[in-house]
Design a protein around this motif. Structure first.
Motif, PDB file in Angstrom:
ATOM      1  N   LEU A 249       0.683  -1.287   0.073  1.00  0.00           N
ATOM      2  CA  LEU A 249      -0.043   0.096   0.214  1.00  0.00           C
ATOM      3  C   LEU A 249       1.000   1.436  -0.210  1.00  0.00           C
ATOM      4  N   LEU A 250       2.191   1.025   0.667  1.00  0.00           N
ATOM      5  CA  LEU A 250       2.971   2.274   0.897  1.00  0.00           C
ATOM      6  C   LEU A 250       3.749   2.258  -0.336  1.00  0.00           C
ATOM      7  N   HIS A 251       4.407   0.985  -0.656  1.00  0.00           N
ATOM      8  CA  HIS A 251       5.481   0.857  -1.604  1.00  0.00           C
ATOM      9  C   HIS A 251       4.771   0.630  -3.089  1.00  0.00           C
ATOM     10  N   LEU A 252       4.899   1.518  -4.002  1.00  0.00           N
ATOM     11  CA  LEU A 252       4.188   1.310  -5.200  1.00  0.00           C
ATOM     12  C   LEU A 252       5.016   0.898  -6.361  1.00  0.00           C
ATOM     13  N   PHE A 253       6.169   0.773  -5.962  1.00  0.00           N
ATOM     14  CA  PHE A 253       7.070   0.474  -7.409  1.00  0.00           C
ATOM     15  C   PHE A 253       6.683  -0.700  -8.050  1.00  0.00           C
TER      16      PHE A 253
ATOM     17  N   THR B  18      -9.769  -5.195  -6.849  1.00  0.00           N
ATOM     18  CA  THR B  18      -9.490  -4.450  -5.819  1.00  0.00           C
ATOM     19  C   THR B  18      -9.535  -2.852  -6.453  1.00  0.00           C
ATOM     20  N   ASP B  19      -9.896  -1.995  -5.565  1.00  0.00           N
ATOM     21  CA  ASP B  19      -9.836  -0.553  -6.151  1.00  0.00           C
ATOM     22  C   ASP B  19      -8.700   0.056  -5.456  1.00  0.00           C
ATOM     23  N   LEU B  20      -7.563  -0.318  -5.623  1.00  0.00           N
ATOM     24  CA  LEU B  20      -6.372   0.193  -4.633  1.00  0.00           C
ATOM     25  C   LEU B  20      -5.950   1.384  -5.704  1.00  0.00           C
TER      26      LEU B  20
ATOM     27  N   ALA C  29       3.808  -2.318  -8.251  1.00  0.00           N
ATOM     28  CA  ALA C  29       2.491  -2.049  -8.753  1.00  0.00           C
ATOM     29  C   ALA C  29       2.509  -1.139  -9.956  1.00  0.00           C
ATOM     30  N   THR C  30       3.125  -0.149  -9.853  1.00  0.00           N
ATOM     31  CA  THR C  30       3.529   0.883 -10.994  1.00  0.00           C
ATOM     32  C   THR C  30       3.943   0.355 -12.236  1.00  0.00           C
ATOM     33  N   PHE C  31       5.017  -0.651 -12.113  1.00  0.00           N
ATOM     34  CA  PHE C  31       5.430  -1.237 -13.104  1.00  0.00           C
ATOM     35  C   PHE C  31       5.049  -2.549 -13.785  1.00  0.00           C
ATOM     36  N   GLY C  32       3.792  -2.760 -12.907  1.00  0.00           N
ATOM     37  CA  GLY C  32       2.934  -3.885 -13.379  1.00  0.00           C
ATOM     38  C   GLY C  32       3.183  -5.243 -12.702  1.00  0.00           C
ATOM     39  N   MET C  33       4.000  -5.071 -11.781  1.00  0.00           N
ATOM     40  CA  MET C  33       4.286  -6.402 -11.019  1.00  0.00           C
ATOM     41  C   MET C  33       3.703  -6.606  -9.600  1.00  0.00           C
ATOM     42  N   TYR C  34       2.743  -7.480  -9.775  1.00  0.00           N
ATOM     43  CA  TYR C  34       1.661  -7.469  -8.812  1.00  0.00           C
ATOM     44  C   TYR C  34       1.760  -8.104  -7.441  1.00  0.00           C
ATOM     45  N   ARG C  35       2.396  -7.264  -6.635  1.00  0.00           N
ATOM     46  CA  ARG C  35       3.025  -7.799  -5.353  1.00  0.00           C
ATOM     47  C   ARG C  35       2.189  -7.835  -4.570  1.00  0.00           C
ATOM     48  N   SER C  36       1.190  -7.047  -4.288  1.00  0.00           N
ATOM     49  CA  SER C  36       0.330  -6.895  -3.121  1.00  0.00           C
ATOM     50  C   SER C  36      -0.645  -8.141  -2.808  1.00  0.00           C
ATOM     51  N   SER C  37      -0.624  -9.207  -3.888  1.00  0.00           N
ATOM     52  CA  SER C  37      -1.384 -10.344  -3.542  1.00  0.00           C
ATOM     53  C   SER C  37      -0.356 -11.455  -3.228  1.00  0.00           C
ATOM     54  N   GLN C  38       0.843 -11.015  -2.925  1.00  0.00           N
ATOM     55  CA  GLN C  38       1.743 -11.974  -2.481  1.00  0.00           C
ATOM     56  C   GLN C  38       1.161 -12.600  -1.319  1.00  0.00           C
ATOM     57  N   GLY C  39       1.466 -14.207  -1.469  1.00  0.00           N
ATOM     58  CA  GLY C  39       1.175 -14.920  -0.108  1.00  0.00           C
ATOM     59  C   GLY C  39       2.306 -14.918   0.867  1.00  0.00           C
ATOM     60  N   GLY C  40       2.098 -15.376   1.977  1.00  0.00           N
ATOM     61  CA  GLY C  40       3.070 -15.144   2.999  1.00  0.00           C
ATOM     62  C   GLY C  40       2.365 -15.137   4.554  1.00  0.00           C
ATOM     63  N   GLY C  41       3.453 -15.113   5.327  1.00  0.00           N
ATOM     64  CA  GLY C  41       3.065 -15.150   6.679  1.00  0.00           C
ATOM     65  C   GLY C  41       3.881 -14.413   7.593  1.00  0.00           C
ATOM     66  N   VAL C  42       3.662 -14.503   8.950  1.00  0.00           N
ATOM     67  CA  VAL C  42       4.576 -13.862  10.028  1.00  0.00           C
ATOM     68  C   VAL C  42       4.455 -14.738  10.874  1.00  0.00           C
TER      69      VAL C  42
END
Ligand code: FES
Ligand SMILES: [Fe+2]
Lengths: 161, 441
Positions: B221-225, B268-270, B227-240
């Motif tokens: 959400l904060l880091h848009l690099f 989504t409309d981000l 997404a801007t260049f078409g790499m769809y990182r926001s739907s990464q899976g993972g965990g903590v």
């Protein structure tokens, strides 16, 4: 090219380069370089230890362009502008059509955000170590190595030096 | 105030912090009294502080200066290869003994009156101790052995050097816990080589960065690099994964398939969805398969270990007063990296650090918090994404690591109720509180 003419050309290029950045015409910035090229913002701390990691390292005009697009469209930072001061420009060598140039720079950064509007600060001082060549008669940077004394970056570095 | 231990620096009487690690009064980011208390109870308390990589001190007599909280220290390697650490403040009249960032020397001599110290920090020389030309020297009862530099506990794990002020501190391996150790085993499995440093000076409290590095929620959400260049990182899976006390966070992300990512993203409309830019030079991201996915480990209190593609780094955050901190990145590769791998690491270093294309926003995010909280010390933040509990999560949309950090912080500073069963304290969120038993997790 005689020495005075070379020196004049080098200074014109350096002045045009800093004017381009200071007047926020960043889209034109990659045009100051050959392709391929080297643009590097290197902390002196690393250079002196012979360590390779720079803060910015671009080896093509495309990478320079990507930096600008990222700055305009992706990265988030406090809006600001630069003023470069240049001094002690010296042509340290000229061979095979390439001039080696050293120059000192200082960059003041002025903020345009809501909290710091109009605040200026000394942001970075250091040295340009450039290799300048002629492409169809136009002087360009084949290498621009920005050797940064100010290793401790205030907040962040996004606009090129 | 903690009942059991007498602390030199009291908690501010004005601190109102009910037993809740998910709501943090802004006072803790501003108040010099909190800062002083942290220096005592946290940085000089029963914890391990990262200070250096062993690879920064490869040879006998090498040293590096660093900080534990805001206490200056020196880390040394002795002639036999052993590591030592001591407070960098002369036992005579308090001058900084070692004034260089790094180097190699057999003894450390204070320039003021040339008291000299060995590599353990023991006092070995006092000029004119016996007087000169009949003038008196130091009193007869002066014992150099009583006037060494304060020596710290030192322990290493896989080449990372940690120090502690507390002789009773738990063993480092236990302090780190199994998840952090697994991550460090993964990254430090063969000899590393330091590739460079970068430094950022940020106008924010150091704990805002501790939160940031435990906060996968902000990543897309904060880091848009990407997404801007078409790499769809926001739907990464993972965990903590968190350690048993919640103080360290170990975050892993892996990429889903392109199609999965793209459809999840487009639905989504981000503001982080755009697809009109392409990298003019994608060699930036062309790496080599080395580790699966991405790993960010936030190790209490001041260390972040990162593996982002082929970019490996440790980040030490150093408090510089209540409202500033310094972030020191140390990039590394492996001693046996070939030239191509070295070139990949150099190019990908563009992604992180003060000019990091995918992460420069982090420092800025902490600064805009610091700017906005100045006037309301008693107001609180709220970190309840993913619930109110502290524990591992199979999701990146969570603030569990932040809650874990604060829970342990409250414990160390002796803030009442820390670590105990949470009690109800007034209506919250329209009365929909669920009670979590923090202690049992
Ligand atoms: S203060 Fe160090 S020798 Fe006097
Ligand atoms: Fe981030």
């Amino acid at each position: 090219m005689d020495t005075r003419e070379l020196r004049f050309t080098v200074e014109e290029l350096l002045h045009a380069y800093v004017r381009c950045i200071d007047s926020d015409r960043l889209e034109e910035w990659p045009e100051f370089f050959t392709d391929p090229c080297v643009y590097e913002v290197m902390p002196r701390e690393n250079a002196e230890q012979g360590l390779p990691i720079a803060m910015m390292y671009c080896d093509s005009r495309g990478m320079l362009r990507d930096r600008v697009v990222a700055q305009r469209k992706a990265n988030i930072y406090a809006p600001h502008g630069y003023r470069h001061l240049l001094s002690a420009v010296s042509v340290t060598g000229y061979a095979d059509g390439a001039a080696s140039v050293h120059a000192n720079y200082a960059v003041y950064r002025t903020f345009f955000d809501a909290v710091h509007y109009g605040h200026s600060e000394l942001f970075s001082v250091g040295e340009y170590r450039d290799t300048i060549v002629f492409e169809n008669g136009v002087a360009k940077f084949r290498e621009k190595r920005v050797l940064v004394d100010t290793a401790r970056i205030l907040s962040l570095l996004v606009t090129p030096l | 105030m903690s009942g059991a231990v007498n602390h030199q620096f009291a908690l501010p009487v004005s601190l109102q912090w009910p037993d809740d690690a998910a709501r943090v009064p802004y006072q803790v980011f501003l108040d010099p009294a909190m800062y002083a208390r942290e220096q005592e109870c946290l940085f000089r308390g029963p914890i391990w502080n990262y200070v250096a990589l062993e690879a920064e001190l490869p040879n006998p007599q090498d040293f590096k200066t660093s900080f534990v909280g805001d206490t200056p220290i020196v880390v040394t390697r002795d002639k036999e290869g052993g590591l030592h650490a001591f407070v960098n403040r002369c036992a005579h009249r308090g001058a900084l003994v070692c004034r260089d960032l790094r180097g190699n020397r057999p003894t450390h001599v204070c320039v003021y009156h040339q008291w000299s110290y060995d590599l353990h920090g023991n006092l070995t020389g006092v000029p004119f101790r016996k007087g000169v030309n009949g003038a008196a020297g130091m009193p007869e009862d002066f014992q150099p052995s009583q006037h060494g530099l304060r020596q710290l506990q030192v322990a290493t794990y896989n080449g990372l050097i940690f120090v502690s002020f507390d002789p009773q501190v738990e063993p480092l391996t236990e302090y780190l816990g199994p998840d952090i150790r697994a991550g460090l085993d993964r990254l430090f499995h063969r000899p590393v080589q330091v590739l460079g440093h970068s430094r950022q000076f940020i106008s924010a409290n150091w704990k805002l960065y501790a939160e940031n590095t435990r906060d996968p929620y902000h990543a897309s959400l904060l880091h848009l690099f990407h997404a801007t260049f078409g790499m769809y990182r926001s739907s990464q899976g993972g965990g903590v994964a968190l350690d048993a006390r919640g103080r360290h966070s170990s975050m892993h992300a892996y990429r889903k398939t392109e199609t999965e990512e793209l459809s999840a993203y487009k639905n989504t409309d981000l503001r982080s969805y755009q697809d009109k830019y392409a990298l003019a030079d994608p060699t930036l991201l062309q790496g080599r398969p080395e580790f699966p996915g991405l790993m960010i480990q936030a190790i209490f209190p001041n260390l972040t270990v990162q593996q982002i593609q082929n970019t490996l780094a440790v980040r030490q955050s150093i408090p510089r007063g209540p409202e500033q901190f310094e972030l020191v990145f140390t990039f590394f590769g492996y001693e046996d990296d070939d030239a191509e791998m070295r070139a990949i690491r150099r190019k990908q270093a563009n992604l992180v650090g003060p000019a990091g294309l995918i992460s420069m926003e982090d420092g800025h995010a902490t600064e805009i918090v610091q700017q906005a909280i100045q006037c309301d010390q008693e107001a609180t933040s709220i970190a309840i994404m993913g619930g109110r509990e502290v524990g591992g999560e199979e999701s990146l949309i969570t603030e569990t690591g932040i809650r874990g950090f604060w829970r342990y912080y409250r414990e160390l500073l002796g803030i009442a109720g820390a670590g105990k069963v949470q009690k109800e304290h007034g209506a919250q969120e329209n009365g929909t509180w669920t009670h979590e038993n923090y202690a049992s997790r």
